[in-house]
Write a protein that holds these residues in place. Structure first.
Motif, PDB file in Angstrom:
ATOM      1  N   ARG A  73      41.695  38.006  44.877  1.00 14.47           N
ATOM      2  CA  ARG A  73      41.049  38.044  46.180  1.00 14.47           C
ATOM      3  C   ARG A  73      39.569  38.392  46.046  1.00 14.47           C
ATOM      4  O   ARG A  73      38.698  37.762  46.665  1.00 14.47           O
ATOM      5  CB  ARG A  73      41.785  39.059  47.056  1.00 14.47           C
ATOM      6  N   GLU A  74      39.301  39.415  45.226  1.00 13.75           N
ATOM      7  CA  GLU A  74      37.907  39.813  45.027  1.00 13.75           C
ATOM      8  C   GLU A  74      37.104  38.710  44.326  1.00 13.75           C
ATOM      9  O   GLU A  74      35.922  38.510  44.597  1.00 13.75           O
ATOM     10  CB  GLU A  74      37.865  41.111  44.230  1.00 13.75           C
ATOM     11  N   ALA A  75      37.814  37.992  43.402  1.00 16.96           N
ATOM     12  CA  ALA A  75      37.122  36.901  42.695  1.00 16.96           C
ATOM     13  C   ALA A  75      36.703  35.785  43.677  1.00 16.96           C
ATOM     14  O   ALA A  75      35.609  35.222  43.593  1.00 16.96           O
ATOM     15  CB  ALA A  75      38.014  36.324  41.598  1.00 16.96           C
ATOM     16  N   LYS A  76      37.612  35.427  44.581  1.00 12.29           N
ATOM     17  CA  LYS A  76      37.291  34.410  45.585  1.00 12.29           C
ATOM     18  C   LYS A  76      36.129  34.846  46.459  1.00 12.29           C
ATOM     19  O   LYS A  76      35.215  34.067  46.756  1.00 12.29           O
ATOM     20  CB  LYS A  76      38.505  34.114  46.442  1.00 12.29           C
ATOM     21  N   GLU A  77      36.200  36.128  46.879  1.00 13.40           N
ATOM     22  CA  GLU A  77      35.115  36.645  47.725  1.00 13.40           C
ATOM     23  C   GLU A  77      33.783  36.589  46.990  1.00 13.40           C
ATOM     24  O   GLU A  77      32.745  36.243  47.544  1.00 13.40           O
ATOM     25  CB  GLU A  77      35.451  38.073  48.165  1.00 13.40           C
TER      26      GLU A  77
END
Length: 623
Positions: A73-77
């Motif tokens: 999730r953090e990578a996508k953000e």
């Protein structure tokens, strides 16, 4: 021992871990310990511990999955944030580049404006500085275009555009080397602009206005424009235009004229046909003459052919009233038109097509000059020759011969001067020479036929004079002692007639033809007189008069300037001595130098003409 994740911290040793677990378990230690070894307790402890490890593994796995999900999730953000930053950066960079490009174009435009202003002011130094700066800009080519355009402003003020162009190029050639670092490129571009715009427009305007309305003027304009363009190109080769300037200039010329040169020879031939036909028609119209069809195969034509080649009387000859139907003005006009055609052909034909095109023009000259004019006049002239027995015949055919000879010389001169240089190194040379030989031989046959029949008429006229003027009493006078004349009237008139005809032949012929024709005429003249003298009987005084006549004939024979003819009359004069020599001297005279080689029968025949032949028994001298 509580099962926690700390038990597995690095460095982890599985054997040590089992050993510690067994040691801490009551009854699980090694032998000799405080409490006795109890395998059941140890097994129970191991089983319980395994369950705890499974629970621990499940907890850790759940935590790992949670952390992985959080990481994704953090990578996508983070990726979205990076993309947003990139877009922001791009917009900012496009804006900056746009500002730079705008400044670039503004500066470029200002430099070109400065260059243009400096060119108008004639400031070569400033032009050079600005051109050197613009060399690193994309607008350098535009600077050259502006320079070329401005060079031509007000340059075309004269009527002669080619002179204007030559002066312009001379002036610019001196300047480009001081302004530009590659003057040959600029000079080539200027010349290309001049050819593709000014010259092409000028050529199109001059040619299109006459192409369909005045073919003669169109051909003259095409020749003039092409000649002047190629002459200009030759001058331009003095300038530095790059490595292959000849090919460069040739392509420029080809681009302008190719559409006109493709159809040139067809228009040339069509014009020459129409013009030549018109020249001939105007001439015959001026003579109020309707051309006769020759070679039609009609009965009249057959009769004419037979009459021309024989002396058979097949009807009256045509009365041309002395008209030869040959015109030097017509010939000069036809040759002049053809000469212009050869000149245009030489300039406007592709080198590979030049011999073929020149030959096609030559064939038109043969058709209209040799066939339609000269050959037609020969046909008419032959038809006008009277029969050999006609009285007071007017022999105009020699006038035809005279004019035909003059025309032949002009025709041959044009062949050598205008046609030969165009075909001399091609296979067409043989074809042209063969055609010329064929045409001349055909005409010579008609000339020979006409001359032969004209000579027959001359001899016929002499015969008529002799028949009407010579009397039998001329050579057998009633009073032998009262003969006061030097030669007979018939002889006088024949000699006067012969003298005129000899002079006429000399005027009509040239070169060896004069001797050839005069030899033939002289032989026929001698034969006529020889046969004529054998028709009379001669007294002594009549024989003397015959000798006088022959002496006069021999004097006329000298005018021929042909040794054979003079020799024939010398012999005839010697034969006439047989008419007067004393009987006893006959043998001596017959064996003389001039008579010794003659046939005895001929000598005897002359002696038989004497009135005293029988009484003096002269025949015994030949028995």
């Amino acid at each position: 021992m509580a099962t926690t994740a700390q038990l597995f911290e690095e460095p982890f040793d599985a054997d040590e871990y089992i050993e510690r677990l067994a040691w801490r378990t009551p009854g699980g230690g090694s032998k000799g310990g405080a409490e006795a070894f109890d395998p059941k307790k140890l097994l129970e402890e191991f089983v319980n511990h395994i369950e705890e490890l499974k629970l621990l593994d499940e907890r850790i796995q759940r935590k790992v999955e949670k952390l992985e999900q959080q990481c994704h999730r953090e990578a996508k953000e983070f990726a979205h944030k990076v993309q947003d930053l990139q877009r922001s950066n791009q917009v900012s960079g496009l804006y900056i580049l746009a500002k730079i490009a705008s400044k670039y174009h503004d500066l470029e435009r200002q430099l070109i404006q400065e260059f243009t202003a400096a060119q108008r002011r004639g400031e070569i130094g400033r032009m050079r500085e600005v051109a050197a700066v613009l060399l690193h800009f994309k607008g350098y080519a535009h600077c050259v275009d502006v320079y070329i355009k401005q060079c031509q402003e007000g340059a075309y003020m004269r009527i002669d555009v080619f002179e204007d162009i030559a002066i312009l190029c001379q002036r610019v050639n001196k300047q480009v080397g001081e302004v530009f670092c590659s003057p040959e490129t600029v000079m080539a571009k200027l010349i290309q602009s001049i050819f593709e715009n000014k010259i092409q427009a000028h050529v199109k305007e001059r040619l299109e206005e006459t192409r369909h309305s005045d073919v003669e003027q169109y051909l003259k304009n095409l020749y003039d424009l092409y000649s002047r363009t190629t002459a200009l190109a030759a001058k331009l080769t003095d300038f530095n235009l790059g490595s292959d300037k000849h090919t460069f200039l040739s392509k420029l010329i080809k681009n302008i004229f190719s559409c006109y040169l493709e159809s040139y020879i067809d228009m040339e031939r069509q014009y020459l046909q129409n013009r030549s036909g018109l020249i001939l028609q105007r001439y015959y119209d001026s003579k109020n003459h309707q051309k006769r069809a020759v070679g039609t195969g009609s009965i009249q034509e057959l009769k004419e052919r037979i009459r021309q080649r024989t002396n058979l009387p097949l009807g009256p000859s045509i009365d041309t009233h002395g008209e030869t139907f040959l015109s030097q003005e017509v010939v000069v006009n036809l040759l002049q038109e053809t000469r212009h055609a050869f000149e245009r052909c030489n300039k406007l034909s592709d080198p590979a097509d030049l011999p073929k095109n020149a030959f096609s023009i030559f064939l038109l000259l043969v058709e209209y000059l040799c066939v339609d004019h000269i050959d037609y006049a020969l046909e008419i002239g032959l038809s006008a020759i009277p029969s050999a027995d006609a009285k007071n015949a007017n022999l105009y055919f020699l006038d035809v011969v005279q004019q035909a000879n003059t025309i032949f010389h002009l025709f041959d001169k044009q062949f050598n001067d205008n046609l030969m240089p165009l075909i001399s190194s091609s296979p067409k040379l043989t074809e042209c020479l063969h055609k010329k030989k064929e045409v001349i031989e055909q005409m010579e046959v008609k000339l020979d036929t006409g001359i032969d029949r004209t000579l027959n008429c001359m001899v016929g006229q002499m015969k008529h004079i002799l028949v009407t003027e010579q009397k039998k009493t001329d050579f057998k006078p009633e009073d032998e002692n009262n003969v006061m004349i030097q030669y007979t009237t018939a002889c006088s008139k024949v000699c006067a007639y012969v003298s005129k005809q000899v002079e006429r032949v000399r005027r009509s012929m040239d070169g060896k033809n004069v001797d050839t024709v005069l030899t033939e005429l002289g032989v026929r003249f001698h034969r006529l007189i020889h046969e004529h003298l054998q028709q009379f009987s001669y007294s002594s005084m009549g024989g003397m008069l015959a000798i006088c006549d022959v002496a006069e004939y021999r004097r006329s024979a000298k005018d021929f300037r042909v040794p054979l003819v003079l020799q024939l009359f010398d012999t005839l004069h010697a034969l006439c001595n047989l008419l007067v020599v004393a009987p006893d001297n006959l043998k001596q005279v017959c064996s003389g130098e001039q008579l010794t080689n003659l046939d005895k029968n001929l000598l005897h025949a002359f002696v038989q003409l004497r009135v005293d032949y029988r009484s003096a028994r002269l025949g015994r001298h030949f028995s």
